[in-house]
Design an enzyme around this catalytic site. Structure first.
Site: not given
Ligand code: GAR
Length: 196
Positions: A14, A90, A109
């Site tokens: 992201n 996280m 989220h």
């Molecule tokens: C994503 O799916 C985001 O929505 C989630 O972690 C992933 C990170 O992926 N976030 C949460 O669960 C927040 N509580 P990325 O590091 O590839 O962006």
């Protein structure tokens, strides 16, 4: 031009879509990518894109969230960000950190909030027999995964689909939703984005 800091903990896909979106006539530019894990794959991707990086490891602080959050603020301050984007960060942030940033901090989220705050969102949606899942970008308030919703993207849950397969399809939508919301938000526009 708004200055954007991005907090990550992992792969940072992201974050990459946000950084790559902030070019040309976009009203913002990335100024810092910060991770609480030194081994987060996203740090290298940020550096490759010429974005300054920082690591504030939470572990040496033990359970002292206040000290950890002070260290986060210290790492942020020299970069003078206007907007803070959480992108797969996280760690839960307390009111002491969040309140001064309210109205200037976004999170993505992986659920259709207000459903499924917290973790394991896709497994919980499948378990509940939901027919659709998705993701939400919202302003961060002291309550976990709460705060004004700025955008949502929906995907149907396919019959017999695994949580992993669903997560991958939702992640593709995250990559479209978050940049779309940030572009508006940085321009002072809080109109909700709905995808597809
Ligand atoms: C994503 O799916 C985001 O929505 C989630 O972690 C992933 C990170 O992926 N976030 C949460 O669960 C927040 N509580 P990325 O590091 O590839 O962006």
């Amino acid at each position: 031009m708004k200055r954007v800091a991005i907090f990550i903990s992992g792969g940072g896909s992201n974050m990459v879509t946000l950084v790559d979106s902030m070019t040309g006539d976009h009203p913002a530019r990335p100024v810092l990518v910060l991770s609480n894990r030194a081994d987060a794959g996203g740090l290298r991707k940020a550096a490759e894109r010429g974005v300054p990086t920082a690591v504030v490891d939470h572990r040496p602080f033990g359970g002292d969230r206040t000290a950890f959050e002070e260290a986060l603020q210290e790492a942020l301050a020299p970069h003078e960000p206007d907007i803070l984007c959480l992108a797969g960060f996280m760690r839960v942030l307390t009111a002491g950190f969040v309140t001064p940033w309210e109205g200037r901090m976004l999170n993505i989220h992986p659920s259709l909030l207000p459903k499924y705050r917290g973790l394991n969102t896709h497994a919980r949606a499948i378990e509940a027999g939901d027919t659709e899942a998705g993701c939400t970008v919202h302003e961060v308030t002291p309550e976990l995964d709460d705060g004004p919703i700025l955008g949502q993207a929906r995907v149907p849950i396919l019959p017999g689909e695994s949580a992993e397969a669903l997560a991958a399809r939702v992640l593709e939508m995250e990559h479209r939703l978050y940049p779309a919301v940030l572009r508006r938000f940085a321009a002072g526009d809080r109109t909700r984005v709905d995808l597809p």
